[in-house]
Design a protein around this motif. Sequence first.
Motif, PDB file in Angstrom:
ATOM      1  N   VAL A 159     -22.142  31.570 -43.438  1.00 11.83           N
ATOM      2  CA  VAL A 159     -21.596  32.903 -43.704  1.00 11.83           C
ATOM      3  C   VAL A 159     -20.238  32.983 -43.020  1.00 11.83           C
ATOM      4  O   VAL A 159     -20.129  32.780 -41.810  1.00 11.83           O
ATOM      5  CB  VAL A 159     -22.536  33.997 -43.157  1.00 11.83           C
ATOM      6  N   SER A 195     -16.213  34.769 -42.301  1.00 15.19           N
ATOM      7  CA  SER A 195     -15.765  36.093 -41.846  1.00 15.19           C
ATOM      8  C   SER A 195     -15.471  37.017 -43.029  1.00 15.19           C
ATOM      9  O   SER A 195     -15.692  38.220 -42.944  1.00 15.19           O
ATOM     10  CB  SER A 195     -14.559  35.971 -40.922  1.00 15.19           C
ATOM     11  N   ARG A 246     -18.694  38.552 -43.915  1.00 14.19           N
ATOM     12  CA  ARG A 246     -19.104  39.606 -42.970  1.00 14.19           C
ATOM     13  C   ARG A 246     -18.323  40.892 -43.244  1.00 14.19           C
ATOM     14  O   ARG A 246     -18.862  41.999 -43.149  1.00 14.19           O
ATOM     15  CB  ARG A 246     -18.846  39.165 -41.530  1.00 14.19           C
ATOM     16  N   LEU A 269     -27.745  39.742 -40.420  1.00  7.73           N
ATOM     17  CA  LEU A 269     -26.375  39.802 -39.908  1.00  7.73           C
ATOM     18  C   LEU A 269     -26.182  41.136 -39.207  1.00  7.73           C
ATOM     19  O   LEU A 269     -26.300  42.186 -39.842  1.00  7.73           O
ATOM     20  CB  LEU A 269     -25.364  39.771 -41.060  1.00  7.73           C
ATOM     21  N   ILE A 288     -23.679  43.603 -38.044  1.00  6.85           N
ATOM     22  CA  ILE A 288     -22.264  43.845 -38.368  1.00  6.85           C
ATOM     23  C   ILE A 288     -21.653  44.687 -37.252  1.00  6.85           C
ATOM     24  O   ILE A 288     -21.989  45.867 -37.101  1.00  6.85           O
ATOM     25  CB  ILE A 288     -22.131  44.552 -39.732  1.00  6.85           C
TER      26      ILE A 288
END
Length: 195
Positions: free
Chosen positions: A107, A109, A112, A146, A148
Amino acid sequence: MPDRKLELTVTDLKQHAYCERIPYFTHVLPVEQHPTYPMQRGKETQAVVEALEKRRGFRGYGLAGGRRLFGLSLQSERLGLHGRLDLVVVTDEACFPVDFKDTDGPVRSNHRLQMAAYCLLVEEAFARPVPLAFVYLISRREAVPLAISGAYRESVLERLDAIRRSVAHEAFPEPTAVRARCTGCEFRNYCGDIW
Ligand code: SF4
């Protein structure tokens, strides 16, 4: 002044993180875009994953239960932003955006950032917190959590402003510093200065 009303998409944000020129081409120049092979394939895999996902429980998300909403169109007038999310799991207390990923790579940036944008859209649409997002790795049938951070949420707002400034002033952005991205880029014919 940047046009606050210029409607942007989550894809614009993701592409801006990849190369700042791409949303410029999309919004300033009449560049015709064609669906790429990965885009076509993405639509086909989406249908397969949805069918599988409907038969799964919620343990993969660390949840006891919830409600699944697929292919959700989300829009925020406040942010001037919209996007289509693969899946959101909704519980009484919170929401969990899920993006289906058709590659085994890590994953990155820009991914994200994309998920941070979905977090903001989901929080506003459902008036519930988003403590976690998930990337669903299709080949491994695994949901990767994830968290965040606030920095990514801030970055969403900063990039929305940056895209609008660039469009309002027709200011051609610098190319990506990662030149390997240019080789397969569908806009490479418009970037004569980099070759
Ligand atoms: S060719 Fe390179 S610099 Fe130009 S838009 Fe594509 S990635 Fe960006």
